[in-house]
Design an enzyme around this catalytic site. Sequence first.
Site, PDB file in Angstrom:
ATOM      1  N   ASP A 195       1.042  -0.846   0.134  1.00 52.03           N
ATOM      2  CA  ASP A 195       0.159   0.290   0.152  1.00 52.03           C
ATOM      3  C   ASP A 195       0.707   0.369   0.188  1.00 52.03           C
ATOM      4  OD1 ASP A 195      -2.523   0.961  -0.323  1.00 52.03           O
ATOM      5  OD2 ASP A 195      -2.213   1.430   2.210  1.00 52.03           O
ATOM      6  N   HIS A 200      -3.738  13.979   0.271  1.00 49.10           N
ATOM      7  CA  HIS A 200      -4.230  13.608   1.712  1.00 49.10           C
ATOM      8  C   HIS A 200      -2.981  13.488   2.966  1.00 49.10           C
ATOM      9  CE1 HIS A 200      -5.742  10.007   4.367  1.00 49.10           C
ATOM     10  NE2 HIS A 200      -4.445   9.067   4.236  1.00 49.10           N
ATOM     11  N   ASP A 205      -9.893   0.447   1.615  1.00 51.11           N
ATOM     12  CA  ASP A 205      -8.096   0.161   2.737  1.00 51.11           C
ATOM     13  C   ASP A 205      -9.244   0.396   4.208  1.00 51.11           C
ATOM     14  OD1 ASP A 205      -6.617  -1.248   3.159  1.00 51.11           O
ATOM     15  OD2 ASP A 205      -4.908   0.101   2.997  1.00 51.11           O
ATOM     16  N   TYR A 223       0.884   2.466  15.585  1.00 48.14           N
ATOM     17  CA  TYR A 223       2.441   2.889  14.387  1.00 48.14           C
ATOM     18  C   TYR A 223       3.486   3.655  15.043  1.00 48.14           C
ATOM     19  CZ  TYR A 223       1.383   8.394  13.913  1.00 48.14           C
ATOM     20  OH  TYR A 223       2.526   9.568  14.058  1.00 48.14           O
TER      21      TYR A 223
END
Length: 425
Positions: A135, A142, A243, A254
Site C-alpha cells: 500500500d 491526503h 482499504d 503505528y
Amino acid sequence: MKITANNPNRKSWIKVDENSDFPIQNIPFGVFITKDDIITIGTRIGDFAIDLGAFHQLGYFNGIPLTDDIFLQDNLNDFIADGRKTWRLVRNRIADVFDVTNGSLRDNAVHKDKVIFRMEDVEMLLPVAVGDYTDFYASKEHATNVGSLFRDPENALFPNWLQIPIGYHGRSSSIIPSGTPIRRPVGQSKPNEGETTPNFGPSKLLDFELEMAFITTDSNNLGDRIPIEDTEEYIFGLVQFNDWSARDIQGWEYVPLGPFLGKNFASTISPWIVTLDALEPFRVENPKQVYKPLPYLKQEGKGSYDIKLQVGIQPENGEETVIANSNFKYMYWTMAQQLAHHTVNGCNVRSGDMMGSGTISGPTKDSYGSMLELTWRGQNPVQLNDGTTRKFINDNDTVIMRAHCKNDNVRIGFGDCVGKVLPVK
C-alpha cells in the site's frame, strides 16, 4: 500490436445501457461461480458475464497460443503471467466475437447458452490470488491533510515524502471482494489522559480509504530492477480499493514500525480488473512534482489517468448519501513511479501482486478520500440524507465506492466496491 478492442465506434450484439460501466470497449477480467457451482474466469459486457473457459473450449480463441486450461482456474494469475501480448490478443478477439457485425456466437443458441450468464445468476470471487500486497501513500493532498491533523501544518510532509513513493507491506489474506461484509475490529487504543494502561475494545474510529490498486504480472528476478520506461508492460490493470482503517488502533500502534492491526482486518476490492489497455484513452498529464525526481523515477509522457471516483454511505434501511467525489489523476506519484521504486532495490514482483495507491484526496474538501479528512478528525461531522450525522463509520453502515472514466465517445467503469460494517461478535 494495435488495441482494436478500444474502437469507440464498436457496438455489441449484447444490449448495453448507455451509462453502463461495461461497454464492449471495456472487457475487464474476473472470476465468478455459476449456479451450477462451476468456477470460471470471465469477462463482462453490460449486465452479462461471459464464461471464457467455455468460450475457449468452443474454439473462439483459435489461433491465439493459450493453454487448454488457462481460463478453467479459480484465479487469473496464470493468464496475467502470459504477458501483455496475450492480454491484448484475448481482448481484441472477445471484442470481435461480440461485435454487432459478427454472427459466429450471436447466431449459435447452443453456444450462447454455455457462454453467457446474467450477472444476477453468478457470484463474483476474488480475481487473483494475491501473493503480496503493498500500500502506497502517494496522494500529496491526503498526506498533507493527515500531516496537518497530527503535526504542525507548516511541516505536514516529511522531507522524504516529496522524494520517494512511500509505502508499506500490507496483509493479503484479508483482501475480500465487493459485497463481503466486515466485522468491526477490536484492539488496543491510546490510554486515557493521565493513565498508562491502553484502552481495549471495538474500534470507535472506523474509516474507509478511497483508493485504486494495480495488479502486476511477473516482472523481475530477485536482485533485478524494472526501468521506469518498462514498468507499464508489467501492470495488468486496476481495481477500485477500499482499504478500511481503524484510526484509533492505528494511532496507538503505528510508532515506530507503521500500520499493523489498524489496517490488516479487511480490504475490499471491486471484482473486475479493468486493463491498462482499456484505460489508454483516458491518460492525462502527470501532476507537477516539487522536486525533479531522481533519474530512476523520471517518467516521460502521460502516466496518470482520469478516473472519476465517488464514495457514498448507506445506513441500514436508509438511502445512500454521496459524501465525496475525487479523481485518480490527483495522485502525486504515478503507478510507473511506484513500481520502479518498489523494484529499485531488487525486490521481485510476481503475477497477481497488488499495489494500493494509498488514499486519494483532491484539492477541495468534498474530494477528500477518508472520513478522517472529511470530518477533520471528527470536528465537522458529515450529515446524511436521513438527518443523522457521521464522524466515522457506524455499525450496519454500507460504504459504496464507484469509479469510471468518460469522454465524448465511451464510458469505462469498474462496477461498485461495496462493504457493510457488522457489529463486533
